[in-house]
Design a protein around this motif. Structure first.
Motif, PDB file in Angstrom:
ATOM      1  N   ILE A   1       1.228  -5.150   6.856  1.00 39.04           N
ATOM      2  CA  ILE A   1      -0.210  -5.113   6.577  1.00 39.04           C
ATOM      3  C   ILE A   1      -0.691  -3.671   6.467  1.00 39.04           C
ATOM      4  N   LEU A   2      -0.213  -2.809   7.362  1.00 35.74           N
ATOM      5  CA  LEU A   2      -0.615  -1.404   7.296  1.00 35.74           C
ATOM      6  C   LEU A   2      -0.105  -0.745   6.014  1.00 35.74           C
ATOM      7  N   LEU A   3       1.079  -1.125   5.575  1.00 40.68           N
ATOM      8  CA  LEU A   3       1.583  -0.596   4.309  1.00 40.68           C
ATOM      9  C   LEU A   3       0.776  -1.125   3.124  1.00 40.68           C
ATOM     10  N   ALA A   4       0.322  -2.352   3.207  1.00 45.23           N
ATOM     11  CA  ALA A   4      -0.540  -2.891   2.151  1.00 45.23           C
ATOM     12  C   ALA A   4      -1.847  -2.103   2.090  1.00 45.23           C
ATOM     13  N   ALA A   5      -2.360  -1.712   3.249  1.00 53.78           N
ATOM     14  CA  ALA A   5      -3.574  -0.883   3.276  1.00 53.78           C
ATOM     15  C   ALA A   5      -3.310   0.470   2.630  1.00 53.78           C
ATOM     16  N   LEU A   6      -2.089   0.951   2.761  1.00 49.46           N
ATOM     17  CA  LEU A   6      -1.733   2.246   2.183  1.00 49.46           C
ATOM     18  C   LEU A   6      -1.580   2.199   0.662  1.00 49.46           C
ATOM     19  N   ALA A   7      -1.319   1.043   0.118  1.00 46.21           N
ATOM     20  CA  ALA A   7      -1.060   0.936  -1.321  1.00 46.21           C
ATOM     21  C   ALA A   7      -2.184   1.538  -2.153  1.00 46.21           C
ATOM     22  N   ASP A   8      -3.408   1.290  -1.757  1.00 49.67           N
ATOM     23  CA  ASP A   8      -4.541   1.829  -2.503  1.00 49.67           C
ATOM     24  C   ASP A   8      -4.797   3.301  -2.213  1.00 49.67           C
ATOM     25  N   GLU A   9      -4.067   3.860  -1.256  1.00 45.32           N
ATOM     26  CA  GLU A   9      -4.230   5.272  -0.891  1.00 45.32           C
ATOM     27  C   GLU A   9      -3.157   6.152  -1.543  1.00 45.32           C
ATOM     28  N   GLU A  10      -2.301   5.545  -2.356  1.00 46.32           N
ATOM     29  CA  GLU A  10      -1.183   6.295  -2.931  1.00 46.32           C
ATOM     30  C   GLU A  10      -1.636   7.530  -3.699  1.00 46.32           C
ATOM     31  N   ASP A  11      -2.623   7.383  -4.565  1.00 49.00           N
ATOM     32  CA  ASP A  11      -3.097   8.529  -5.334  1.00 49.00           C
ATOM     33  C   ASP A  11      -3.663   9.609  -4.423  1.00 49.00           C
ATOM     34  N   TRP A  12      -4.421   9.194  -3.412  1.00 54.38           N
ATOM     35  CA  TRP A  12      -5.033  10.144  -2.499  1.00 54.38           C
ATOM     36  C   TRP A  12      -3.965  10.903  -1.715  1.00 54.38           C
ATOM     37  N   ILE A  13      -2.905  10.220  -1.334  1.00 56.88           N
ATOM     38  CA  ILE A  13      -1.808  10.871  -0.606  1.00 56.88           C
ATOM     39  C   ILE A  13      -1.024  11.801  -1.529  1.00 56.88           C
ATOM     40  N   SER A  14      -0.702  11.333  -2.712  1.00 55.80           N
ATOM     41  CA  SER A  14       0.161  12.116  -3.604  1.00 55.80           C
ATOM     42  C   SER A  14      -0.532  13.336  -4.193  1.00 55.80           C
ATOM     43  N   ARG A  15      -1.845  13.394  -4.168  1.00 53.60           N
ATOM     44  CA  ARG A  15      -2.575  14.551  -4.707  1.00 53.60           C
ATOM     45  C   ARG A  15      -2.608  15.746  -3.758  1.00 53.60           C
ATOM     46  N   ASN A  16      -2.219  15.570  -2.515  1.00 54.86           N
ATOM     47  CA  ASN A  16      -2.267  16.644  -1.534  1.00 54.86           C
ATOM     48  C   ASN A  16      -0.864  16.858  -0.972  1.00 54.86           C
ATOM     49  N   THR A  17      -0.368  18.083  -1.070  1.00 50.56           N
ATOM     50  CA  THR A  17       0.998  18.373  -0.634  1.00 50.56           C
ATOM     51  C   THR A  17       1.214  18.069   0.839  1.00 50.56           C
ATOM     52  N   HIS A  18       0.259  18.429   1.681  1.00 52.17           N
ATOM     53  CA  HIS A  18       0.425  18.185   3.118  1.00 52.17           C
ATOM     54  C   HIS A  18       0.465  16.694   3.436  1.00 52.17           C
ATOM     55  N   ARG A  19      -0.443  15.930   2.829  1.00 51.06           N
ATOM     56  CA  ARG A  19      -0.433  14.478   3.060  1.00 51.06           C
ATOM     57  C   ARG A  19       0.852  13.853   2.529  1.00 51.06           C
ATOM     58  N   LEU A  20       1.293  14.298   1.375  1.00 48.31           N
ATOM     59  CA  LEU A  20       2.517  13.767   0.779  1.00 48.31           C
ATOM     60  C   LEU A  20       3.736  14.099   1.646  1.00 48.31           C
ATOM     61  N   ASN A  21       3.799  15.323   2.156  1.00 48.64           N
ATOM     62  CA  ASN A  21       4.906  15.698   3.047  1.00 48.64           C
ATOM     63  C   ASN A  21       4.886  14.866   4.324  1.00 48.64           C
ATOM     64  N   LEU A  22       3.716  14.685   4.906  1.00 49.11           N
ATOM     65  CA  LEU A  22       3.583  13.900   6.130  1.00 49.11           C
ATOM     66  C   LEU A  22       4.008  12.458   5.892  1.00 49.11           C
ATOM     67  N   TRP A  23       3.518  11.868   4.823  1.00 46.38           N
ATOM     68  CA  TRP A  23       3.874  10.486   4.502  1.00 46.38           C
ATOM     69  C   TRP A  23       5.371  10.350   4.258  1.00 46.38           C
ATOM     70  N   SER A  24       5.945  11.253   3.482  1.00 42.17           N
ATOM     71  CA  SER A  24       7.367  11.174   3.157  1.00 42.17           C
ATOM     72  C   SER A  24       8.232  11.330   4.400  1.00 42.17           C
ATOM     73  N   ALA A  25       7.876  12.272   5.271  1.00 46.16           N
ATOM     74  CA  ALA A  25       8.634  12.458   6.518  1.00 46.16           C
ATOM     75  C   ALA A  25       8.530  11.214   7.402  1.00 46.16           C
ATOM     76  N   ALA A  26       7.331  10.670   7.533  1.00 43.77           N
ATOM     77  CA  ALA A  26       7.140   9.468   8.358  1.00 43.77           C
ATOM     78  C   ALA A  26       7.934   8.295   7.804  1.00 43.77           C
ATOM     79  N   LEU A  27       7.969   8.163   6.501  1.00 45.06           N
ATOM     80  CA  LEU A  27       8.738   7.080   5.876  1.00 45.06           C
ATOM     81  C   LEU A  27      10.232   7.255   6.139  1.00 45.06           C
ATOM     82  N   GLY A  28      10.753   8.459   5.931  1.00 48.27           N
ATOM     83  CA  GLY A  28      12.175   8.709   6.167  1.00 48.27           C
ATOM     84  C   GLY A  28      12.578   8.435   7.606  1.00 48.27           C
TER      85      GLY A  28
END
Length: 187
Positions: free
Chosen positions: A72-99
């Motif tokens: 469910i939390l990942l479904a909430a994130l689906a609509d935030e993909e653009d917002w996350i990918s537009r910022n290097t820090h958010r993208l790095n944080l998300w990618s590290a957390a996923l790994g």
């Protein structure tokens, strides 16, 4: 069940932190009217499991009971993909957390859970011990790789290091999608 290092959701799925943030950010979004109900269901499940006194994670990878919450939390994130990918820090944080999340759950799938044969009282007494987190257990003498002697440090490091290529792949994937969405189509 949320923050304890042996059973806590946040230590096993750092993506849950980002998902909870995304759910809180979108809770008033009229396009996602489903989110308040699903968020309430997540909270209810976490509360229910946390107050169950006869269970401390059991003989299995205990946090698997939070799988529905994570989805469910990942479904909430689906609509935030653009917002996350537009910022290097958010993208790095998300990618590290996923790994990290993927590798820790793989440890739960492929290795015996540390302390799995302990009785209820012993499991509860060790609920706040970092040595029973699957990532730390790899390096213990009596842990999952303990029979390998000093070689366990190399192999354990390689296993945990698998989070790095996963994070880089995810970052590259999302960065590429962001670049594609900015490129005008030539139809």
């Amino acid at each position: 069940m949320l923050v304890g290092p042996t059973r806590g959701l946040l230590w096993f799925s750092p993506v849950a932190v980002i998902g909870a943030w995304a759910a809180a950010r979108a809770i008033n979004d009229p396009k996602r009217r489903w989110l308040p109900y699903f968020s309430a269901a997540c909270a209810s499940l976490i509360i229910f499991i946390s107050f169950r006194t006869t269970w401390a994670g059991g003989l299995t990878f205990g946090t698997r009971y939070f799988s529905l919450v994570i989805m469910i939390l990942l479904a909430a994130l689906a609509d935030e993909e653009d917002w996350i990918s537009r910022n290097t820090h958010r993208l790095n944080l998300w990618s590290a957390a996923l790994g990290i999340s993927i590798v820790v759950h793989a440890l739960g799938a492929f290795f015996l859970y540390p302390g799995e044969f302990y009785n209820q009282i012993t499991q509860e007494s060790q609920a706040w011990s970092f040595q029973f987190h699957p990532a730390v257990d790899l390096f213990r003498v009596d842990g999952s790789l303990g029979a390998l002697g000093a070689f366990r440090f190399l192999l354990g490091g390689l296993i945990l290091g698998a989070a790095i290529p996963i994070a880089f792949w995810n970052k590259r994937f999302l960065s590429g999608r962001d670049a594609e969405s900015k490129t005008p189509s030539s139809s």
